[in-house]
Design a protein around this motif. Structure first.
Motif, short mmCIF file in Angstrom:
data_model
loop_
_atom_site.label_atom_id
_atom_site.label_comp_id
_atom_site.label_asym_id
_atom_site.label_seq_id
_atom_site.Cartn_x
_atom_site.Cartn_y
_atom_site.Cartn_z
N UNK A 136 0.92 -1.16 -0.04
CA UNK A 136 0.21 -0.02 0.03
C UNK A 136 0.99 1.29 -0.03
N UNK A 137 2.04 1.24 0.34
CA UNK A 137 3.19 2.38 0.49
C UNK A 137 3.87 2.47 -0.74
N UNK A 138 3.55 1.65 -1.99
CA UNK A 138 4.03 1.94 -3.15
C UNK A 138 5.52 1.06 -3.22
N UNK A 139 5.69 0.37 -2.24
CA UNK A 139 7.02 -0.32 -2.23
C UNK A 139 6.99 -2.00 -2.67
N UNK A 140 8.27 -2.18 -2.83
CA UNK A 140 8.31 -3.94 -3.03
C UNK A 140 7.78 -4.43 -1.76
N UNK A 141 6.85 -5.57 -1.85
CA UNK A 141 6.39 -6.42 -0.96
C UNK A 141 7.52 -7.76 -1.09
N UNK A 142 8.68 -7.77 -0.30
CA UNK A 142 9.43 -8.77 -0.39
C UNK A 142 9.32 -9.88 0.26
N UNK A 143 8.43 -9.82 1.28
CA UNK A 143 8.02 -10.96 2.01
C UNK A 143 7.17 -12.01 1.07
N UNK A 144 6.28 -11.32 0.40
CA UNK A 144 5.30 -11.99 -0.84
C UNK A 144 6.22 -12.31 -1.79
N UNK A 145 7.07 -11.58 -2.27
CA UNK A 145 8.17 -12.08 -3.49
C UNK A 145 8.87 -13.45 -3.03
N UNK A 146 9.29 -13.33 -1.70
CA UNK A 146 10.01 -14.71 -1.24
C UNK A 146 8.90 -15.87 -1.17
#
Length: 359
Positions: A136-146
């Protein structure tokens, strides 16, 4: 034709599902272009002269090994020359990375929305794109990418700062992410906008790559250095990856004009830093004005700002065009606006203020 109808050549059916890359619209004679994240300044001192000198040898092939440029980059970043690979813009190097790692049945992960070329070059290689929505903050969702990693994953693009939102990933979260990615998956840190970062918590990818053989860093001369029209970019990666990039690159792809201009640009770093700082100051001014108008802005560390507009995106882009500035709309999502000349930025701000009152 033996009575049969003439048919065209058989093309790969997968091409039907590949979107065409959409560049920013060009400006007209009476408008400013804020749609392509270009540098508004003229070439750095000595660059035009280097390019003109190279133009006298148009009848000869360029140096295929980009020897001088590679040596200059290796010295500039303190890496072995064998770790440097060049190409016609960082997007060409990115395509070579996909071709070197992924094919039919393989997967490439990236945030979305992010650089528009990622799904295109993935599908061109026959691989499957795996887009992971931004937070929601326009950033990479690194946990979901993992969590999206499977035994078919071959490459992960991490655009830092992200295009088109401008949000950058901090060192701690990036290193935790890299620690969790299997070592046989290549992670590409796309740092096309590295020079514009002012947040000290955002790491330099070249420092990260040094002790991580599965990390590759992408850079370009198209943005801060102002060589967008000459098409030259590069990767810094450990030798097996860099060697693969040279194998998959188009022979003689980087013109001698581009090579010589890039070398001259690297040698004009003092002037470069002055120009970049001026653009960063303009970014700060523009962001502050937008915030004062009431816009909710992500913290951009690039040379652009992002407005999340949803179904009003095209209305806003059209309002900007009528006012005299061309911005980059992503229909249904938002607009990315390059930080350009002061006059252009002022027109954009005035348009944004008037539009905000209608929301």
């Amino acid at each position: 034709m033996s009575g049969t109808e003439a048919q065209g050549p058989r093309l790969r059916p997968t091409l039907d599902g590949i979107p065409t890359y959409k560049p920013g619209k060009p400006a007209s004679a009476d408008s400013y272009k804020l749609s392509s994240n270009e540098n508004p300044y003229e070439p750095l001192p000595g660059v035009l002269e280097a390019a003109l000198a190279a133009a006298g040898s148009f009848n000869r092939y360029p140096d295929m090994a980009t020897t001088e440029l590679t040596a200059e980059l290796a010295a500039r970043f303190g890496v072995p020359a064998e770790h440097v690979a060049t190409g016609t813009g960082s997007v060409s190097v990115a395509q070579s990375l996909v071709l070197s790692t992924a094919g039919p049945g393989d997967e490439v992960i990236f945030a979305w929305r992010s650089f528009e070329a990622y799904p295109i070059i993935t599908q061109v290689a026959g691989a499957t794109p795996v887009p992971v929505p931004l937070t929601a903050g326009e950033a990479h969702d690194l946990e979901t990418m993992l969590a999206a990693i499977t035994d078919r994953t071959r490459l992960i693009f991490v655009c830092n700062p992200n295009n088109p939102t401008g949000v950058a990933i901090h060192r701690g979260e990036l290193e935790r992410f890299l620690d969790a990615v299997p070592s046989d998956i290549l992670v590409v840190l796309d740092e096309a906008y590295r020079e514009f970062i002012r947040d000290a918590a955002v790491p330099d990818g070249i420092g990260i790559y040094r002790d991580r053989p599965n990390v590759c860093v992408l850079r370009t001369f198209s943005k801060a250095y102002g060589l967008a029209g000459l098409r030259v970019g590069f990767a810094i990666a450990h030798e097996p990856v860099a060697t693969a990039l040279r194998k998959t690159a188009i022979p003689f792809g980087v013109s001698q004009l581009a090579q010589d201009a890039a070398v001259a640009s690297l040698r004009a770093e003092d002037a470069l830093l002055v120009r970049v700082e001026a653009l960063v100051e303009e970014r700060t001014r523009v962001a502050a004005a937008l915030a004062e108008q009431g816009w909710a802005l992500a913290d951009s560390q690039a040379n652009f700002v992002w407005l999340r507009l949803g179904d009003r995106t095209m209305d806003f882009a059209e309002a900007c065009a009528r006012a005299g500035v061309i911005v980059r709309p992503f229909p249904g999502e938002g607009v990315r606006v390059t930080i350009g000349e002061v006059a252009a930025n002022d027109i954009f701000l005035a348009t944004a203020e008037a539009f905000r009152k209608e929301l």
